[in-house]
Design an enzyme around this catalytic site. Structure first.
Site, PDB file in Angstrom:
ATOM      1  N   LEU A  79     -33.453 -62.499 -47.124  1.00  0.00           N
ATOM      2  CA  LEU A  79     -33.156 -61.305 -47.911  1.00  0.00           C
ATOM      3  C   LEU A  79     -34.199 -60.211 -47.638  1.00  0.00           C
ATOM      4  O   LEU A  79     -33.857 -59.069 -47.332  1.00  0.00           O
ATOM      5  CB  LEU A  79     -33.149 -61.674 -49.407  1.00  0.00           C
TER       6      LEU A  79
ATOM      7  N   GLU B 208     -37.060 -57.580 -46.436  1.00  0.00           N
ATOM      8  CA  GLU B 208     -37.350 -56.777 -45.242  1.00  0.00           C
ATOM      9  C   GLU B 208     -38.684 -56.084 -45.470  1.00  0.00           C
ATOM     10  O   GLU B 208     -39.202 -56.044 -46.595  1.00  0.00           O
ATOM     11  CB  GLU B 208     -36.239 -55.752 -45.010  1.00  0.00           C
TER      12      GLU B 208
ATOM     13  N   GLY C 199     -38.630 -55.563 -50.424  1.00  0.00           N
ATOM     14  CA  GLY C 199     -39.118 -56.820 -50.989  1.00  0.00           C
ATOM     15  C   GLY C 199     -38.678 -56.888 -52.432  1.00  0.00           C
ATOM     16  O   GLY C 199     -37.594 -57.396 -52.737  1.00  0.00           O
ATOM     17  N   SER C 200     -39.477 -56.300 -53.329  1.00  0.00           N
ATOM     18  CA  SER C 200     -39.064 -56.242 -54.737  1.00  0.00           C
ATOM     19  C   SER C 200     -37.783 -55.427 -54.885  1.00  0.00           C
ATOM     20  O   SER C 200     -36.888 -55.766 -55.651  1.00  0.00           O
ATOM     21  CB  SER C 200     -40.173 -55.611 -55.583  1.00  0.00           C
TER      22      SER C 200
ATOM     23  N   ARG D 149     -68.783 -86.885 -63.443  1.00  0.00           N
ATOM     24  CA  ARG D 149     -69.931 -86.091 -62.983  1.00  0.00           C
ATOM     25  C   ARG D 149     -71.098 -86.151 -63.972  1.00  0.00           C
ATOM     26  O   ARG D 149     -70.980 -85.691 -65.119  1.00  0.00           O
ATOM     27  CB  ARG D 149     -69.463 -84.636 -62.832  1.00  0.00           C
TER      28      ARG D 149
ATOM     29  N   GLN E 217     -69.394 -79.386 -74.864  1.00  0.00           N
ATOM     30  CA  GLN E 217     -68.294 -78.702 -75.573  1.00  0.00           C
ATOM     31  C   GLN E 217     -67.656 -77.615 -74.714  1.00  0.00           C
ATOM     32  O   GLN E 217     -66.456 -77.372 -74.808  1.00  0.00           O
ATOM     33  CB  GLN E 217     -68.821 -78.100 -76.877  1.00  0.00           C
TER      34      GLN E 217
ATOM     35  N   GLU F 228     -39.910 -64.977 -54.381  1.00  0.00           N
ATOM     36  CA  GLU F 228     -38.720 -65.096 -55.260  1.00  0.00           C
ATOM     37  C   GLU F 228     -38.843 -64.212 -56.510  1.00  0.00           C
ATOM     38  O   GLU F 228     -38.441 -64.605 -57.610  1.00  0.00           O
ATOM     39  CB  GLU F 228     -38.445 -66.557 -55.612  1.00  0.00           C
TER      40      GLU F 228
ATOM     41  N   GLU G  95     -44.326 -58.778 -61.421  1.00  0.00           N
ATOM     42  CA  GLU G  95     -43.929 -57.445 -61.898  1.00  0.00           C
ATOM     43  C   GLU G  95     -42.405 -57.320 -61.954  1.00  0.00           C
ATOM     44  O   GLU G  95     -41.860 -56.639 -62.838  1.00  0.00           O
ATOM     45  CB  GLU G  95     -44.514 -56.365 -60.986  1.00  0.00           C
TER      46      GLU G  95
HETATM   47  N1  COS Z   1     -26.780 -62.047 -61.623  1.00  0.00           N
HETATM   48  C1  COS Z   1     -25.647 -61.359 -61.358  1.00  0.00           C
HETATM   49  N2  COS Z   1     -25.615 -60.005 -61.190  1.00  0.00           N
HETATM   50  C2  COS Z   1     -26.792 -59.350 -61.293  1.00  0.00           C
HETATM   51  C3  COS Z   1     -28.009 -60.011 -61.564  1.00  0.00           C
HETATM   52  C4  COS Z   1     -27.973 -61.410 -61.754  1.00  0.00           C
HETATM   53  N3  COS Z   1     -29.085 -62.099 -62.025  1.00  0.00           N
HETATM   54  N4  COS Z   1     -29.003 -59.091 -61.612  1.00  0.00           N
HETATM   55  C5  COS Z   1     -28.435 -57.893 -61.377  1.00  0.00           C
HETATM   56  N5  COS Z   1     -27.103 -58.058 -61.180  1.00  0.00           N
HETATM   57  C6  COS Z   1     -26.128 -57.003 -60.931  1.00  0.00           C
HETATM   58  C7  COS Z   1     -26.180 -55.948 -62.016  1.00  0.00           C
HETATM   59  O1  COS Z   1     -25.355 -56.310 -63.095  1.00  0.00           O
HETATM   60  C8  COS Z   1     -25.670 -54.718 -61.290  1.00  0.00           C
HETATM   61  O2  COS Z   1     -24.265 -54.828 -61.199  1.00  0.00           O
HETATM   62  P1  COS Z   1     -23.328 -53.487 -61.147  1.00  0.00           P
HETATM   63  O3  COS Z   1     -23.561 -52.860 -59.819  1.00  0.00           O
HETATM   64  O4  COS Z   1     -21.945 -54.035 -61.285  1.00  0.00           O
HETATM   65  O5  COS Z   1     -23.767 -52.621 -62.301  1.00  0.00           O
HETATM   66  C9  COS Z   1     -26.242 -54.909 -59.871  1.00  0.00           C
HETATM   67  O6  COS Z   1     -26.480 -56.319 -59.716  1.00  0.00           O
HETATM   68  C10 COS Z   1     -27.534 -54.154 -59.651  1.00  0.00           C
HETATM   69  O7  COS Z   1     -28.460 -54.552 -60.634  1.00  0.00           O
HETATM   70  P2  COS Z   1     -29.756 -53.709 -60.990  1.00  0.00           P
HETATM   71  O8  COS Z   1     -29.356 -52.285 -61.248  1.00  0.00           O
HETATM   72  O9  COS Z   1     -30.523 -54.432 -62.055  1.00  0.00           O
HETATM   73  O10 COS Z   1     -30.549 -53.757 -59.588  1.00  0.00           O
HETATM   74  P3  COS Z   1     -31.936 -53.124 -59.166  1.00  0.00           P
HETATM   75  O11 COS Z   1     -31.775 -52.542 -57.830  1.00  0.00           O
HETATM   76  O12 COS Z   1     -32.520 -52.331 -60.286  1.00  0.00           O
HETATM   77  O13 COS Z   1     -32.851 -54.441 -58.917  1.00  0.00           O
HETATM   78  C11 COS Z   1     -34.379 -56.244 -59.408  1.00  0.00           C
HETATM   79  C12 COS Z   1     -33.245 -55.300 -59.887  1.00  0.00           C
HETATM   80  C13 COS Z   1     -35.716 -55.543 -59.186  1.00  0.00           C
HETATM   81  C14 COS Z   1     -34.519 -57.230 -60.554  1.00  0.00           C
HETATM   82  C15 COS Z   1     -33.942 -56.995 -58.111  1.00  0.00           C
HETATM   83  O14 COS Z   1     -33.928 -56.124 -57.006  1.00  0.00           O
HETATM   84  C16 COS Z   1     -34.851 -58.167 -57.778  1.00  0.00           C
HETATM   85  O15 COS Z   1     -34.708 -59.256 -58.332  1.00  0.00           O
HETATM   86  N6  COS Z   1     -35.787 -57.977 -56.831  1.00  0.00           N
HETATM   87  C17 COS Z   1     -36.625 -59.042 -56.343  1.00  0.00           C
HETATM   88  C18 COS Z   1     -35.974 -59.663 -55.178  1.00  0.00           C
HETATM   89  C19 COS Z   1     -36.617 -60.951 -54.801  1.00  0.00           C
HETATM   90  O16 COS Z   1     -36.750 -61.857 -55.602  1.00  0.00           O
HETATM   91  N7  COS Z   1     -37.007 -61.058 -53.534  1.00  0.00           N
HETATM   92  C20 COS Z   1     -37.570 -62.244 -53.006  1.00  0.00           C
HETATM   93  C21 COS Z   1     -36.589 -62.841 -52.063  1.00  0.00           C
HETATM   94  S1  COS Z   1     -36.747 -64.545 -51.822  1.00  0.00           S
HETATM   95  S2  COS Z   1     -38.569 -64.895 -51.370  1.00  0.00           S
END
Ligand code: COS
Length: 412
Positions: A150, A152, A156-157, A291, A302, A395, A399
């Site tokens: 996922l 890039e 990332g976040s 130790r 303590q 994952e 933050e």
């Molecule tokens: N399950 C199902 N749908 C979800 C969901 C979930 N857990 N979380 C969000 N969605 C849906 C939302 O409902 C929204 O749907 P609609 O387009 O129909 O409204 C859509 O996905 C977008 O959601 P949101 O607006 O919350 O997305 P953001 O871009 O604001 O991103 C975060 C939210 C930051 C929480 C997300 O990008 C994230 O988890 N980032 C971290 C990624 C990660 O873990 N990377 C590591 C990879 S593996 S090492």
């Protein structure tokens, strides 16, 4: 192989040989668990304690762990029964028990199991019967190694900002772009890869694909060395052609599929952190009792007792959040309303955030209690200190978990 990994091994030292007794599994008496989870933990603890894996080369060791975990049947918990799994569906509490137990003995063993689950999770959730049959039984036996692609460089976040594109052509799809921080990169037999299929649509324009390796147009040779053993690489897609059958799940449904997959596995990352923290506490208790210091034992001060008390409370607080998140998913999986989904996501986010942050503090305290030994390369607390750090990032960084929880509060 990193220099630090050179001295890492799974074998228990004589001073920790007592850890093979099963007293450290007493927390599984909590009502979140069924008797099957409790016996799973004790059988796995006995099995893992008996394994001796040379972890000096993380890639070779990871393959070794996948083979062993597959042959012994433990990877069967990463897929549903319809595809050769141990249980009818993915059971979050079983995953939590497995990861917590493995991480107690070997964070690399935990990683090997976790990646089989995370890398194949989207196929379990959204694969066609043909896709499930082609991949999941081999994931469960350890024959195929799985990966989840996922992230890039600039996504990332902000996972919705990814730029790898998949363009449709008469024979299927062509992937172009790159991924990074990919666990099992250059080792995996397939990568569940998320790409942009509708330019400009952001999170509503991403689709998942299964990319078999090796594959013309896929270069996974750029390895990334980390501070703790963890096979990682970047992927480069250059006119990488895939057939129609490579598409996984709905067109443009990739973001939700990625989030649903992460929702399942975030609670299990919390469990891995718990396993590492419990091991650090066990090491600290053993050291404090042994130790000598100022005419008594370290344990008699303590200051030591207060630290151990703080460590135990941090672990229990994290454990309760982790088990709640897993139990909620198992007990309420049929609740499909937006608020049900949000409740499960928030519980998983709280568990991941607290367990990884608390584990970092516990391990740091255990290291401090070991004095000079704590920073000597090769001692268990020293390797745990490096092992735990990335769990606060991957994952979904701490933050991101805070953001998920905060957004949910504001939306109610
Ligand atoms: N399950 C199902 N749908 C979800 C969901 C979930 N857990 N979380 C969000 N969605 C849906 C939302 O409902 C929204 O749907 P609609 O387009 O129909 O409204 C859509 O996905 C977008 O959601 P949101 O607006 O919350 O997305 P953001 O871009 O604001 O991103 C975060 C939210 C930051 C929480 C997300 O990008 C994230 O988890 N980032 C971290 C990624 C990660 O873990 N990377 C590591 C990879 S593996 S090492």
């Amino acid at each position: 192989m990193s220099a630090q990994a050179a001295l890492t091994t799974n074998a228990l030292t004589p001073s920790t040989a007592h850890l093979t007794d099963l007293a450290h599994l007493a927390h599984l008496a909590l009502p979140f668990f069924d008797p099957a989870h409790r016996s799973l933990a004790s059988e796995l603890a006995a099995w893992t304690a008996a394994q001796e894996v040379d972890e000096r080369d993380d890639r070779r060791a990871c393959r070794d762990w996948v083979q062993r975990l597959g042959s012994a049947g433990w990877l069967r918990y990463c897929v549903p029964a319809s595809a050769g799994g141990a249980l009818e569906k993915l059971d979050s509490r079983a995953l939590v028990v497995l990861r917590e137990t493995l991480a107690f003995y070997s964070p690399l063993a935990d990683f090997a199991l976790a990646m089989q689950g995370l890398g194949s999770g989207a196929i379990t959730l959204a694969g066609t019967p043909a896709q499930q049959a082609a991949y999941l039984p081999d994931v469960a036996s350890g024959k195929k190694i799985a990966a989840f692609a996922l992230s890039e460089a600039d996504a990332g976040s902000d996972a919705g900002a990814l730029r790898t594109s998949a363009v449709r052509d008469p024979r299927g799809w062509t992937l172009e772009g790159s991924k990074t921080w990919i666990s099992n990169g250059d080792m995996a037999d397939f990568y569940v890869t998320f790409a942009n299929t509708t330019p400009g649509a952001g999170t509503r324009g991403m689709t998942a694909f299964i990319v078999d390796a090796p594959c013309a147009g896929l270069d996974s040779s750029e390895h990334i060395a980390l501070m703790a053993p963890h096979p990682l690489a970047s992927l480069r897609f250059d006119q990488c052609r895939l057939g129609e059958q490579a598409q996984l799940g709905a067109l443009d449904g990739g973001f939700k599929l990625a989030m649903q997959t992460l929702d399942i596995f975030r609670a299990s990352v919390a469990a891995a952190a718990l396993g590492m923290a419990r091991r650090a506490l066990a090491e600290a208790v053993a050291h404090a009792k042994a130790r000598p210091m100022f005419g008594q034992r370290l344990a008699d001060f303590q200051l030591t007792q207060a630290k151990l008390g703080e460590m135990a409370a941090l672990i229990d607080a994290a454990a309760l959040l982790t088990y709640r998140a897993a139990w909620l998913r198992d007990a309420h999986e049929h609740g499909q309303s937006g608020s049900d989904r949000q409740e499960r996501s928030v519980a998983a986010a709280m568990a991941k955030m607290c367990a990884t942050e608390n584990a970092q503090r516990v391990i740091d305290m255990a290291l401090q209690m070991h004095g000079g030994l704590g920073v000597k390369v090769g001692t268990k607390v020293e390797s745990l200190y490096r092992d735990i750090r990335s769990l606060r990032i991957y994952e979904g960084a701490t933050e991101v978990q805070q953001l998920i929880i905060g957004k949910a509060l504001l939306s109610s």
